[in-house]
Write a protein that holds these residues in place. Structure first.
Motif, mmCIF file in Angstrom:
data_model
loop_
_atom_site.group_PDB
_atom_site.id
_atom_site.type_symbol
_atom_site.label_atom_id
_atom_site.label_comp_id
_atom_site.label_asym_id
_atom_site.label_seq_id
_atom_site.Cartn_x
_atom_site.Cartn_y
_atom_site.Cartn_z
ATOM 1 N N PRO A 171 11.802 7.149 7.578
ATOM 2 C CA PRO A 171 10.746 6.453 6.831
ATOM 3 C C PRO A 171 10.605 6.907 5.385
ATOM 4 C CG PRO A 171 9.782 8.168 8.183
ATOM 5 C CD PRO A 171 11.242 8.155 8.512
ATOM 6 N N ALA A 181 4.653 10.136 9.209
ATOM 7 C CA ALA A 181 4.761 8.667 9.164
ATOM 8 C C ALA A 181 4.139 7.970 10.374
ATOM 9 C CB ALA A 181 6.225 8.259 8.989
ATOM 10 N N ASP A 218 -0.986 -1.442 2.566
ATOM 11 C CA ASP A 218 0.123 -2.268 3.048
ATOM 12 C C ASP A 218 1.203 -1.437 3.722
ATOM 13 O OD1 ASP A 218 -1.106 -4.534 2.007
ATOM 14 O OD2 ASP A 218 -0.134 -4.300 0.061
ATOM 15 N N GLY A 219 0.932 -0.156 3.940
ATOM 16 C CA GLY A 219 1.882 0.685 4.657
ATOM 17 C C GLY A 219 2.968 1.293 3.805
ATOM 18 N N ILE A 220 2.818 1.249 2.485
ATOM 19 C CA ILE A 220 3.786 1.900 1.597
ATOM 20 C C ILE A 220 3.045 2.944 0.775
ATOM 21 C CG2 ILE A 220 5.446 1.602 -0.279
ATOM 22 C CD1 ILE A 220 5.974 -1.189 0.700
ATOM 23 N N HIS A 221 3.458 4.186 0.954
ATOM 24 C CA HIS A 221 2.828 5.324 0.293
ATOM 25 C C HIS A 221 3.810 5.897 -0.725
ATOM 26 C CE1 HIS A 221 -0.291 5.459 3.510
ATOM 27 N NE2 HIS A 221 0.707 4.942 4.213
ATOM 28 N N LEU A 274 0.427 7.476 10.199
ATOM 29 C CA LEU A 274 -0.105 6.644 9.121
ATOM 30 C C LEU A 274 -0.155 5.174 9.513
ATOM 31 C CD1 LEU A 274 1.880 8.230 6.144
ATOM 32 C CD2 LEU A 274 -0.550 8.546 6.668
ATOM 33 N N PRO A 326 -1.011 1.936 -0.089
ATOM 34 C CA PRO A 326 -1.280 2.495 1.241
ATOM 35 C C PRO A 326 -1.820 1.480 2.238
ATOM 36 C CG PRO A 326 -2.255 3.865 -0.480
ATOM 37 C CD PRO A 326 -1.681 2.677 -1.162
ATOM 38 N N GLY A 367 2.375 3.929 11.458
ATOM 39 C CA GLY A 367 3.739 3.530 11.747
ATOM 40 C C GLY A 367 4.001 3.484 13.225
ATOM 41 N N CYS A 394 -1.189 6.726 -2.381
ATOM 42 C CA CYS A 394 -0.835 7.151 -1.024
ATOM 43 C C CYS A 394 -2.091 7.544 -0.268
ATOM 44 C CB CYS A 394 0.145 8.329 -1.063
ATOM 45 S SG CYS A 394 -0.502 9.830 -1.828
ATOM 46 N N VAL A 440 5.952 1.915 8.423
ATOM 47 C CA VAL A 440 5.423 2.559 7.232
ATOM 48 C C VAL A 440 6.600 3.097 6.427
ATOM 49 C CG1 VAL A 440 5.191 4.834 8.297
ATOM 50 C CG2 VAL A 440 3.674 4.215 6.422
ATOM 51 N N LYS A 475 10.004 0.356 6.134
ATOM 52 C CA LYS A 475 8.756 -0.125 6.738
ATOM 53 C C LYS A 475 9.040 -1.000 7.956
ATOM 54 C CE LYS A 475 4.521 -2.688 5.872
ATOM 55 N NZ LYS A 475 3.806 -3.625 4.985
#
Length: 266
Positions: free
Chosen positions: A12, A259, A212-215, A262, A210, A264, A172, A138, A133
């Motif tokens: 990830p 991950a 949207d699942g992207i840190h 979060l 964050p 994921g 994040c 994530v 992702k």
């Protein structure tokens, strides 16, 4: 010139390396002055420093030097630090404020570089994050940077060893920032700051979503932590690097382990 190199991993974590490249097209070399051709502002050996630390990470590396075009700047040219000294999408000076061109690039040349170099790097980076992702639910971007610890034109005094950038916590989840910060603080021989002079470049601010699942988190290292001296010929100090890599490995491993927590897939 191949603008970007991608090493795919199944995990990830994605490592972004926008400033390790030293490639210059012949026309760019011809237009740089002696100061520019020295390439002083390179993130020297940063790719070597991170090599193999997290085998399952994807690595996205820009190959062109930042003087061609800076892959960590807003493609529209908006300043990252309004009111402070900084460098632009295509820098006109080095980090010491010294001109680097005998003939600065035209707007048309900058547009061409944006299409040929900047855009492919970010296409590759975005694809890597989306792939991570899709696989894990994530993605965590760890943006890898380094800089000389003393640059009066950019900041006062001596830069801390670990400079964590999270865009004031917006790029994040708090757990991501804390995981990295705790490891830095535990490494007592190094100094640490979070969202100090470096709050994260355009890459961190652009991709860090964050919700949207992207840190995204940036690590700006003082080059004194792994180079023999912060001057040409920019020698990689194996003993310093070995000590530093232990902590960097802990950070990356902690993020990979974090991950699933979060949101994921476990």
């Amino acid at each position: 010139m191949t603008p970007v190199t991608v090493i795919r991993g199944a995990g990830p974590v994605v490592l972004g390396i926008p400033h390790a490249g030293t490639e210059l097209p012949p026309d760019v070399t011809a237009d740089l002055n002696a100061t520019g051709r020295a390439l002083t502002d390179t993130d020297w050996h940063i790719d070597r420093l991170y090599e193999g630390l997290l085998p399952e990470a994807t690595i996205v590396r820009a190959n062109a030097h930042r003087y061609v075009i800076d892959a960590n700047r807003d493609p529209e040219g908006t300043s990252l630090y309004p009111g402070q000294n900084t460098t632009t999408l295509v820098p006109l000076t080095d980090f010491d404020g010294r001109p680097i061109w005998t003939r600065p690039p035209s707007e048309a040349a900058i547009a061409n570089r944006r299409a040929a170099v900047h855009a492919p790097y970010h296409t590759a980076l975005a694809e890597a994050l989306m792939r991570a992702k899709a696989r894990h639910g994530v993605a965590i971007l760890f943006d890898c940077h380094s800089i000389r610890s003393r640059i009066p034109f950019l900041f006062e005094g001596v830069l801390p060893d670990f400079n964590i950038g999270t865009n004031e916590g917006r790029s994040c989840a708090a757990e991501v920032a804390e995981a990295v910060h705790e490891i830095c603080n535990a490494a007592s021989v190094y100094t640490t700051v979070r969202d100090g002079r470096f709050k994260g470049g355009w890459t961190t601010r652009h991709y860090g979503r964050p919700a949207d699942g992207i840190h995204a988190i940036q690590m700006e290292l003082a080059q004194s932590t792994y180079l023999a001296t912060e001057a040409a010929p920019w020698v990689f100090d194996r003993a310093k690097a070995r000590a530093l890599r232990r902590h960097l490995r802990q950070m990356l491993t902690a993020l990979a382990d974090l991950a699933p927590k979060l949101g994921g897939f476990s």
